[in-house]
Design a protein around this motif. Sequence first.
Motif, PDB file in Angstrom:
ATOM      1  N   UNK A  35      -9.806  -2.068 -13.744  1.00 46.98           N
ATOM      2  CA  UNK A  35      -9.725  -1.954 -15.204  1.00 46.98           C
ATOM      3  C   UNK A  35      -8.558  -1.047 -15.590  1.00 46.98           C
ATOM      4  N   UNK A  36      -8.466   0.099 -14.930  1.00 50.23           N
ATOM      5  CA  UNK A  36      -7.381   1.037 -15.224  1.00 50.23           C
ATOM      6  C   UNK A  36      -6.022   0.413 -14.928  1.00 50.23           C
ATOM      7  N   UNK A  37      -5.924  -0.271 -13.791  1.00 50.94           N
ATOM      8  CA  UNK A  37      -4.658  -0.903 -13.419  1.00 50.94           C
ATOM      9  C   UNK A  37      -4.245  -1.956 -14.446  1.00 50.94           C
ATOM     10  N   UNK A  38      -5.187  -2.773 -14.869  1.00 46.55           N
ATOM     11  CA  UNK A  38      -4.872  -3.822 -15.844  1.00 46.55           C
ATOM     12  C   UNK A  38      -4.414  -3.219 -17.172  1.00 46.55           C
ATOM     13  N   UNK A  39      -5.070  -2.150 -17.597  1.00 42.23           N
ATOM     14  CA  UNK A  39      -4.685  -1.493 -18.844  1.00 42.23           C
ATOM     15  C   UNK A  39      -3.270  -0.923 -18.752  1.00 42.23           C
ATOM     16  N   UNK A  40      -2.985  -0.251 -17.642  1.00 44.15           N
ATOM     17  CA  UNK A  40      -1.662   0.341 -17.463  1.00 44.15           C
ATOM     18  C   UNK A  40      -0.582  -0.740 -17.378  1.00 44.15           C
ATOM     19  N   UNK A  41      -0.866  -1.802 -16.648  1.00 44.70           N
ATOM     20  CA  UNK A  41       0.121  -2.864 -16.467  1.00 44.70           C
ATOM     21  C   UNK A  41       0.445  -3.537 -17.797  1.00 44.70           C
ATOM     22  N   UNK A  42      -0.566  -3.813 -18.590  1.00 46.82           N
ATOM     23  CA  UNK A  42      -0.360  -4.487 -19.875  1.00 46.82           C
ATOM     24  C   UNK A  42       0.526  -3.643 -20.793  1.00 46.82           C
ATOM     25  N   UNK A  43       0.193  -2.358 -20.926  1.00 48.94           N
ATOM     26  CA  UNK A  43       0.955  -1.491 -21.826  1.00 48.94           C
ATOM     27  C   UNK A  43       2.361  -1.254 -21.291  1.00 48.94           C
ATOM     28  N   UNK A  44       2.504  -1.161 -19.960  1.00 46.40           N
ATOM     29  CA  UNK A  44       3.827  -0.963 -19.369  1.00 46.40           C
ATOM     30  C   UNK A  44       4.731  -2.165 -19.626  1.00 46.40           C
ATOM     31  N   UNK A 195       6.627   7.817 -25.111  1.00 51.57           N
ATOM     32  CA  UNK A 195       5.607   8.481 -24.296  1.00 51.57           C
ATOM     33  C   UNK A 195       4.549   7.481 -23.836  1.00 51.57           C
ATOM     34  N   UNK A 196       4.165   6.581 -24.732  1.00 54.11           N
ATOM     35  CA  UNK A 196       3.168   5.565 -24.382  1.00 54.11           C
ATOM     36  C   UNK A 196       3.668   4.696 -23.233  1.00 54.11           C
ATOM     37  N   UNK A 197       4.929   4.288 -23.311  1.00 57.03           N
ATOM     38  CA  UNK A 197       5.494   3.426 -22.270  1.00 57.03           C
ATOM     39  C   UNK A 197       5.576   4.142 -20.928  1.00 57.03           C
ATOM     40  N   UNK A 198       6.179   5.323 -20.904  1.00 59.74           N
ATOM     41  CA  UNK A 198       6.380   6.006 -19.624  1.00 59.74           C
ATOM     42  C   UNK A 198       5.069   6.507 -19.021  1.00 59.74           C
ATOM     43  N   UNK A 199       4.107   6.839 -19.862  1.00 53.85           N
ATOM     44  CA  UNK A 199       2.813   7.277 -19.339  1.00 53.85           C
ATOM     45  C   UNK A 199       2.060   6.151 -18.645  1.00 53.85           C
TER      46      UNK A 199
END
Length: 265
Positions: A35-44, A195-199
Motif C-alpha cells: 500500500x505504501x509503495x503504491x501510494x509513493x509511486x503514484x505521487x512520484x 516537497x510533495x514530489x521529492x518526499x
Amino acid sequence: MHSALAVGLVFAGCCSNVVFLELLSRKFPGCGNIVTFAQFLFIAVEGFIFHADFGRRKRAVPIRYYIIMVTMFFTVSVVNNYALNLNISMPLHMIFRSGSLIANMVLGIIILKKRYSISKYLSIALVSVGIFICTLMSAQQVASHQPSPEEDGFAVFLWWLIGIAALTFALIVSARMGIFQETLYKEYGKHPKEALFYNHALPLPGFLLLAPDIYYHAVMFTQSEPYHVPVIGIQMPILWFYLLMNVITHYPLNSFYFTSLAAHI
C-alpha cells in the motif's frame, strides 16, 4: 466557499481512503508495504510529470535537506501502515494518528520555544483524553480476546503494545518532520508541490528492501476474486481495485498536508 469545498473534499477523501485501507487490511493485515509503495509511486509519477516537468525544473531547496525529510517521511509512512499488522484496529489507528496535534505542540515547545494560548492547551488536553480512552478500550478488547489454539494470548497483547509503540514513534517523527519542513519553508520559501514530489520520489529505492513482501502481496492481490468496475466496465481483481482507490484517495490528503503547512507559515 472554496475553503469549505477543499475541506469537504479532503474529509471525503480521508474517509474513503480509510475504508479501502480497511478492506485491504481485513483480507491481508500485513499488506502495508505494498500500500505504501503504491501510494509513493503514484505521487512520484504524478509529480515527475506535472511538477518536475520530466526532471527539467530546477529545485528550490537543496537536495540534502530533502534527503533528511524523506528519511523521516518514509519511516513514518512505513511504520504507520505496518502497525495494522500488529493487532492495531483501524478505529484505533485513525484516532491515535490524530495525536499528531499533541506531538506537534510538545516538539514545538521544546524545539521552537513556542507558547500557545490556554484554549489550545485545553483543546490538546481534551484530544489526549479521547485518545487515552480509545487506547484503553482497545487494550481491554485485546486482553479479553479469546486466542485460537495456535495463538498465545500474551503474545497477542504484546504485539498490540509494540503496535502502540510504533504509532507513538511515528507520531513523534512526523511532528519532527513538520518542524524541519517549517524551517525549510522559512529559509527557502514555500514550495509544497516540490516537497510533495521529492518526499515520494526519493524513497522509492528504499522499497527494494521490502521487495519480497511487496511481490508476495502483489501475487495474492492478483489471485483475488474478479470485480466488475462500474461506469468504465472493466474487470480486475478486487484487491487491486481496493488498492487503486486507496491510492487515488490518498493523493489529495498528502497534497493538502504539504499545502496547508506552507499556508500557515
